[in-house]
Design an enzyme around this catalytic site. Structure first.
Site, PDB file in Angstrom:
ATOM      1  N   SER A   1       0.846  -1.196   0.000  1.00 18.66           N
ATOM      2  CA  SER A   1       0.000   0.000   0.000  1.00 18.66           C
ATOM      3  C   SER A   1       0.877   1.240   0.000  1.00 18.66           C
ATOM      4  O   SER A   1       2.001   1.214   0.528  1.00 18.66           O
ATOM      5  CB  SER A   1      -0.880   0.007   1.256  1.00 18.66           C
TER       6      SER A   1
ATOM      7  N   TYR B   1      -1.438  -0.466  10.590  1.00 17.71           N
ATOM      8  CA  TYR B   1      -1.442  -0.910   9.196  1.00 17.71           C
ATOM      9  C   TYR B   1      -0.152  -0.520   8.461  1.00 17.71           C
ATOM     10  O   TYR B   1       0.470  -1.360   7.796  1.00 17.71           O
ATOM     11  CB  TYR B   1      -2.651  -0.271   8.515  1.00 17.71           C
TER      12      TYR B   1
HETATM   13  N1  LIG Z   1      -8.853  -0.873  -0.629  1.00 19.24           N
HETATM   14  C1  LIG Z   1      -7.832  -0.034  -0.618  1.00 19.24           C
HETATM   15  O1  LIG Z   1      -7.998   1.187  -0.744  1.00 19.24           O
HETATM   16  C2  LIG Z   1      -6.444  -0.549  -0.459  1.00 19.24           C
HETATM   17  C3  LIG Z   1      -5.400   0.367  -0.553  1.00 19.24           C
HETATM   18  C4  LIG Z   1      -4.090  -0.080  -0.422  1.00 19.24           C
HETATM   19  C5  LIG Z   1      -3.843  -1.420  -0.219  1.00 19.24           C
HETATM   20  N2  LIG Z   1      -4.891  -2.294  -0.128  1.00 19.24           N
HETATM   21  C6  LIG Z   1      -4.569  -3.704   0.092  1.00 19.24           C
HETATM   22  O2  LIG Z   1      -5.179  -4.468  -0.911  1.00 19.24           O
HETATM   23  C7  LIG Z   1      -5.389  -5.798  -0.423  1.00 19.24           C
HETATM   24  C8  LIG Z   1      -6.824  -6.207  -0.684  1.00 19.24           C
HETATM   25  O3  LIG Z   1      -7.656  -5.411   0.136  1.00 19.24           O
HETATM   26  P1  LIG Z   1      -9.146  -4.994  -0.264  1.00 19.24           P
HETATM   27  O4  LIG Z   1      -9.198  -3.530  -0.210  1.00 19.24           O
HETATM   28  O5  LIG Z   1      -9.572  -5.702  -1.471  1.00 19.24           O
HETATM   29  O6  LIG Z   1      -9.927  -5.495   1.044  1.00 19.24           O
HETATM   30  P2  LIG Z   1     -10.945  -6.662   1.315  1.00 19.24           P
HETATM   31  O7  LIG Z   1     -12.037  -6.646   0.316  1.00 19.24           O
HETATM   32  O8  LIG Z   1     -11.294  -6.532   2.756  1.00 19.24           O
HETATM   33  O9  LIG Z   1     -10.092  -7.984   1.066  1.00 19.24           O
HETATM   34  C9  LIG Z   1      -9.242  -8.524   2.028  1.00 19.24           C
HETATM   35  C10 LIG Z   1      -9.156 -10.011   1.793  1.00 19.24           C
HETATM   36  O10 LIG Z   1      -8.299 -10.562   2.794  1.00 19.24           O
HETATM   37  C11 LIG Z   1      -8.895 -11.777   3.241  1.00 19.24           C
HETATM   38  N3  LIG Z   1      -8.398 -12.130   4.562  1.00 19.24           N
HETATM   39  C12 LIG Z   1      -8.382 -11.344   5.664  1.00 19.24           C
HETATM   40  N4  LIG Z   1      -7.894 -12.026   6.700  1.00 19.24           N
HETATM   41  C13 LIG Z   1      -7.581 -13.280   6.257  1.00 19.24           C
HETATM   42  C14 LIG Z   1      -7.053 -14.445   6.853  1.00 19.24           C
HETATM   43  N5  LIG Z   1      -6.716 -14.470   8.150  1.00 19.24           N
HETATM   44  N6  LIG Z   1      -6.875 -15.536   6.083  1.00 19.24           N
HETATM   45  C15 LIG Z   1      -7.224 -15.529   4.778  1.00 19.24           C
HETATM   46  N7  LIG Z   1      -7.731 -14.457   4.155  1.00 19.24           N
HETATM   47  C16 LIG Z   1      -7.922 -13.339   4.883  1.00 19.24           C
HETATM   48  C17 LIG Z   1     -10.375 -11.464   3.237  1.00 19.24           C
HETATM   49  O11 LIG Z   1     -11.132 -12.638   3.195  1.00 19.24           O
HETATM   50  P3  LIG Z   1     -11.838 -13.360   4.449  1.00 19.24           P
HETATM   51  O12 LIG Z   1     -12.325 -12.289   5.363  1.00 19.24           O
HETATM   52  O13 LIG Z   1     -12.919 -14.150   3.791  1.00 19.24           O
HETATM   53  O14 LIG Z   1     -10.797 -14.214   5.055  1.00 19.24           O
HETATM   54  C18 LIG Z   1     -10.501 -10.717   1.898  1.00 19.24           C
HETATM   55  O15 LIG Z   1     -10.645 -11.640   0.857  1.00 19.24           O
HETATM   56  C19 LIG Z   1      -5.013  -5.754   1.054  1.00 19.24           C
HETATM   57  O16 LIG Z   1      -3.679  -6.208   1.204  1.00 19.24           O
HETATM   58  C20 LIG Z   1      -5.078  -4.277   1.389  1.00 19.24           C
HETATM   59  O17 LIG Z   1      -4.241  -3.962   2.487  1.00 19.24           O
HETATM   60  C21 LIG Z   1      -6.178  -1.903  -0.242  1.00 19.24           C
END
Ligand SMILES: NC(=O)c1ccc[n+]([C@@H]2O[C@H](COP(=O)([O-])OP(=O)(O)OC[C@H]3O[C@@H](n4cnc5c(N)ncnc54)[C@H](OP(=O)(O)O)[C@@H]3O)[C@@H](O)[C@H]2O)c1
Length: 295
Positions: A182, A195
């Site tokens: 990120s 984070y």
């Molecule tokens: N959205 C943004 O603006 C943003 C910005 C920068 C970086 N990111 C990064 O992008 C990535 C994806 O995030 P997102 O925004 O798409 O969020 P999200 O929709 O909340 O996705 C997060 C994923 O992580 C999985 N997860 C969480 N804990 C887990 C565990 N213990 N074991 C297995 N799976 C687990 C969740 O599935 P379950 O809950 O079903 O396990 C979900 O599929 C993350 O690394 C986040 O930090 C996001």
């Protein structure tokens, strides 16, 4: 500056990333060359998307499946993963499909067993780590359990995955490992006590992985998204600048892998500003962040 070092990439036949050692050829890489073998053709490739039950992971799994890849999806939420497989089973044809592999990445033994079962079926051409956990936290309100949860999901989980898949990938001398970090890992930010440091560590880990694995023929990339509308950011009670959809995020990543980028960042109108901020001396950076966030 140019370099004359040699690396192995580009298979004699088939998709770029599916190179096996015996097919590998030495390629001279110059300063402007791609840092990774480019992935431009997804048909027949096997990809494991970890964190595919929602958000960026789900959108990327969908986009890769649409391009003809066999997509293996993992996360804890088996209902969501099974729904993904069901949605895509209509497109199933030879070499194309979707499978659900429910998994908690904090459980090292489960990650190892799942990876072993997946690898028994065949090699992986892309392993994408999209898992993430994010809650606002400040030093004035520390929640130790949640701090550890951030570390376990955002960082230690990646270590579990690389420990499980790298021996097979390095033995094959092919495949690509991509982790989503990120822009919050670039520098300290308000409310990012839990984070931000995990993402800084992940970016540093990816740089180390690249240095070690690129000479062996593997691709490594680190993804630095700005704001993407997902369950992870739904809790944000401020206007997120340059907010994009998970589908747009997925397309940016696919474009980055096609170019062979190491650092895939999007949307550029936001991430370029964050990259500039990274260059400021602290005496300019801290006041700039306070002005921008009001915190
Ligand atoms: N959205 C943004 O603006 C943003 C910005 C920068 C970086 N990111 C990064 O992008 C990535 C994806 O995030 P997102 O925004 O798409 O969020 P999200 O929709 O909340 O996705 C997060 C994923 O992580 C999985 N997860 C969480 N804990 C887990 C565990 N213990 N074991 C297995 N799976 C687990 C969740 O599935 P379950 O809950 O079903 O396990 C979900 O599929 C993350 O690394 C986040 O930090 C996001």
């Amino acid at each position: 500056m140019s370099t004359s070092r040699q690396f192995t990439a580009e298979p004699a036949a088939g998709p770029d990333v599916a190179a096996a050692p015996e097919h590998a050829i030495a390629v001279k890489r110059g300063f402007w060359s791609s840092l990774n073998p480019r992935i431009t053709e997804w048909r027949g490739l096997r990809v494991w998307v970890i964190g595919a039950s929602s958000g960026i992971g789900e959108a990327t799994a969908t986009a890769l499946h649409a391009r003809g890849a066999q997509v293996l999806v993992s996360a804890r939420n088996a209902v969501s993963l099974n729904a993904f497989v069901k949605r895509h089973s209509g497109n199933a044809s030879a070499g194309v499909g979707a499978q659900a592999w429910p998994l908690d990445v904090t459980d090292a033994a489960a990650v190892k067993a799942t990876a072993a079962a997946i690898l028994t079926q065949g090699p992986l051409d892309l392993v994408l780590y999209c898992d993430g956990h994010y809650r606002e936290m400040r030093a004035t309100d520390i929640d130790m359990a949640d701090l550890k949860q951030h570390l376990a999901i955002n960082y230690t989980g990646v270590l579990h995955v690389i420990d499980a898949v790298l021996p097979t990938m390095t033995a094959r001398g092919a495949g690509h490992l991509s982790v989503i970090s990120s822009v919050a890992g670039f520098r300290g930010l308000p409310k990012s006590l839990a984070y931000g440091p995990t993402k800084a560590a992940l970016t540093n880990l990816a740089e180390n992985l690249y240095l070690d694995l690129e000479p062996l023929g593997l691709g490594v990339s680190v993804v630095h998204p700005g704001f993407v509308q997902t369950p992870l950011t739904a809790q944000n009670n401020f206007t997120m600048p340059a907010l994009i959809t998970p589908e747009q995020a997925a397309e940016s990543m696919i474009a980055g892998w096609a170019k062979g980028d190491f650092d895939i960042h999007y949307p550029k109108r936001f991430t370029r500003v964050m990259k500039l901020l990274r260059l400021l001396p602290y005496r300019a950076y801290f006041p700039a962040v306070r002005r921008a966030t009001g915190l």
